[in-house]
Design a protein around this motif. Structure first.
Motif, mmCIF file in Angstrom:
data_model
loop_
_atom_site.group_PDB
_atom_site.id
_atom_site.type_symbol
_atom_site.label_atom_id
_atom_site.label_comp_id
_atom_site.label_asym_id
_atom_site.label_seq_id
_atom_site.Cartn_x
_atom_site.Cartn_y
_atom_site.Cartn_z
ATOM 1 N N PHE A 67 0.828 -1.205 0.000
ATOM 2 C CA PHE A 67 0.000 0.000 0.000
ATOM 3 C C PHE A 67 0.860 1.251 0.000
ATOM 4 C CE2 PHE A 67 -1.915 3.472 2.387
ATOM 5 C CZ PHE A 67 -3.102 3.659 1.689
ATOM 6 N N ALA A 128 -2.990 2.561 7.528
ATOM 7 C CA ALA A 128 -3.302 1.612 6.454
ATOM 8 C C ALA A 128 -2.077 0.770 6.108
ATOM 9 C CB ALA A 128 -3.800 2.364 5.217
ATOM 10 N N SER A 129 -0.897 1.382 6.094
ATOM 11 C CA SER A 129 0.327 0.635 5.788
ATOM 12 C C SER A 129 0.653 -0.359 6.893
ATOM 13 C CB SER A 129 1.497 1.609 5.605
ATOM 14 O OG SER A 129 1.238 2.523 4.566
ATOM 15 N N ASP A 132 -1.603 -3.257 6.509
ATOM 16 C CA ASP A 132 -1.165 -4.049 5.355
ATOM 17 C C ASP A 132 -0.015 -4.976 5.736
ATOM 18 O OD1 ASP A 132 -0.660 -4.972 2.743
ATOM 19 O OD2 ASP A 132 0.683 -3.285 2.337
ATOM 20 N N SER A 148 -4.144 -7.826 -5.082
ATOM 21 C CA SER A 148 -3.483 -6.852 -4.216
ATOM 22 C C SER A 148 -3.298 -5.517 -4.928
ATOM 23 C CB SER A 148 -2.133 -7.389 -3.754
ATOM 24 O OG SER A 148 -1.259 -7.606 -4.855
ATOM 25 N N VAL A 151 -6.686 -3.762 -5.009
ATOM 26 C CA VAL A 151 -7.057 -3.260 -3.679
ATOM 27 C C VAL A 151 -6.232 -2.030 -3.321
ATOM 28 C CG1 VAL A 151 -7.035 -3.780 -1.214
ATOM 29 C CG2 VAL A 151 -7.877 -5.479 -2.837
ATOM 30 N N TYR A 152 -4.927 -2.071 -3.568
ATOM 31 C CA TYR A 152 -4.069 -0.933 -3.246
ATOM 32 C C TYR A 152 -4.438 0.290 -4.079
ATOM 33 C CZ TYR A 152 -1.071 -4.288 -0.798
ATOM 34 O OH TYR A 152 -0.581 -5.241 0.066
ATOM 35 N N SER A 155 -7.751 1.721 -2.835
ATOM 36 C CA SER A 155 -7.579 2.309 -1.504
ATOM 37 C C SER A 155 -6.880 3.660 -1.574
ATOM 38 C CB SER A 155 -6.781 1.355 -0.615
ATOM 39 O OG SER A 155 -7.432 0.113 -0.471
ATOM 40 N N VAL A 156 -5.851 3.749 -2.397
ATOM 41 C CA VAL A 156 -5.122 5.017 -2.533
ATOM 42 C C VAL A 156 -6.020 6.090 -3.136
ATOM 43 C CG1 VAL A 156 -3.245 6.144 -3.774
ATOM 44 C CG2 VAL A 156 -2.837 3.972 -2.626
ATOM 45 N N LEU A 158 -9.328 6.283 -3.083
ATOM 46 C CA LEU A 158 -10.359 6.663 -2.114
ATOM 47 C C LEU A 158 -9.777 7.549 -1.014
ATOM 48 C CD1 LEU A 158 -12.402 3.342 -1.666
ATOM 49 C CD2 LEU A 158 -13.135 5.453 -2.806
ATOM 50 N N LEU A 159 -8.561 7.248 -0.588
ATOM 51 C CA LEU A 159 -7.933 8.039 0.460
ATOM 52 C C LEU A 159 -7.698 9.473 -0.002
ATOM 53 C CD1 LEU A 159 -6.854 7.816 3.338
ATOM 54 C CD2 LEU A 159 -4.619 7.235 2.380
#
Length: 352
Positions: A67, A128-129, A132, A148, A151-152, A155-156, A158-159
């Motif tokens: 992540f 988050a990291s 992970d 993966s 997902v990463y 997630s990035v 959205l963050l």
């Protein structure tokens, strides 16, 4: 005068009451004087972009996706986008795009928005990291690289979206400054999050140093520097009579500390200097790729310490960090029969 931005000196204590929601405060970039901010900001952001390129060029090539790795790439892209935007506005000075007028004032505005966004991302990114690495290293959960990566990436994105939405919807009141119009004040956000995280990291390092002081002294006495395959290898010998695998929580922590400081020692010293001087660093510079990789190595070391003594981890786990070869810390403490698939390649720091 309309296109100039006045940088004004404001005491940090004057701002704290109205900025608690952002978990930080705003301070000026320079003392009371009229400046042309465009060239200064372009120079600073350009230096940061060059630093990002250098860091990406210096890291190991075969690195397992994580992540934090994905976020570092997105941060470098954001820095480059900010540089491109403010450089374009500075070059064209006064222009319109789809009916929206851009002037030199927007250089300060865009940098302020990005600065606030960077400043609130330290805790979420490292949490988050940490999650992970806890799942992949401590719990040894395995997922395919396609899943993966998806997902990463999601997630990035959205963050970043949530951070920008929060910043744009948050009201940060500008402090009153004597007779100057607040429209011409260019203040930059100073994040408290990075200060707390760095303080916790430095405190942890000194705590480990104090707990493992005798093991560290023994390691230093046995230090040897040799050349192998055109690489410099640092060797640490254990007392005679020890059998494979080496046992001892303190010894393992000492080996982790040596490898971490061997790579990031200057960065740790820099953190201590910043604390001693109480330096105020704008958030658009405070959140940077080297600092994230610095915290990345720290998180991996913590997870390896939590995994001990159950250390039958794979080559994929050891290639998560693009700067430190953690397998040379862990191999002496691992059962050789369970880890025959891990290759032994020379590295800058090796513990045998």
């Amino acid at each position: 005068m309309a296109d100039e931005i006045l940088f004004t000196n404001i005491a940090a204590s004057d701002n704290m009451a109205d900025l608690d929601v952002m978990n930080g405060h705003e301070v000026p970039l320079t003392d009371l004087q009229q400046l042309e901010p465009s060239c200064l900001l372009i120079f600073i952001i350009a230096g940061k972009v060059v630093m990002n390129i250098f860091i990406f060029g210096a890291r190991h090539r075969n690195v397992t996706a994580s992540f934090l790795g994905y976020f570092c790439i997105s941060l470098a892209a954001m820095d480059f986008a900010l540089l491109l935007v403010i450089a374009s506005i500075h070059y064209f000075q006064d222009f319109s795009v789809v009916g929206v007028r851009f002037t030199s004032y927007h250089i300060c505005l865009f940098t302020q928005i990005v600065s606030h966004t960077y400043g609130i991302l330290h805790f979420p990114v490292l949490l988050a990291s940490g999650l992970d690495y806890y799942l992949t290293i401590v719990k040894s959960i395995k997922i395919s690289w396609i899943c993966s990566g998806l997902v990463y990436t999601v997630s990035v994105l959205l963050l970043w979206m949530m951070a920008f939405i929060y910043v744009l919807q948050s009201h940060v009141k500008n402090p009153a400054v004597e007779s100057y119009d607040s429209a011409y004040l260019c203040t930059f956000y100073i994040s408290r999050q990075s200060f707390y995280l760095s303080a916790a990291l430095v405190f942890t390092l000194f705590s480990v140093l104090a707990v493992c002081c005798w093991e560290i002294v023994s390691f230093i006495k046995s230090l040897k520097v040799v050349s192998y395959a055109n690489s410099t290898v640092v060797l640490f010998s254990f007392p005679s009579g020890d059998q494979w695998p080496i046992q001892g929580q303190k010894r393992f922590l000492a080996s982790l500390l040596f490898s971490f400081l061997g790579t990031w020692g200057p960065f740790v010293v820099l953190q201590v200097i910043i604390f001693a001087l109480c330096a105020h660093i704008p958030a658009y510079m405070d959140m940077n790729v080297p600092w994230l990789y610095f915290m990345n190595s720290f998180l991996i070391a913590v997870c390896l310490a939590l995994k001990y003594p159950d250390l039958p981890v794979t080559e994929k786990t050891f290639s998560t960090d693009p700067f430190i070869g953690w397998k040379y810390c862990a191999l002496p403490f691992m059962d050789a029969d369970l880890n025959k698939g891990i290759s032994l390649l020379p590295s800058a720091v090796t513990i045998v």
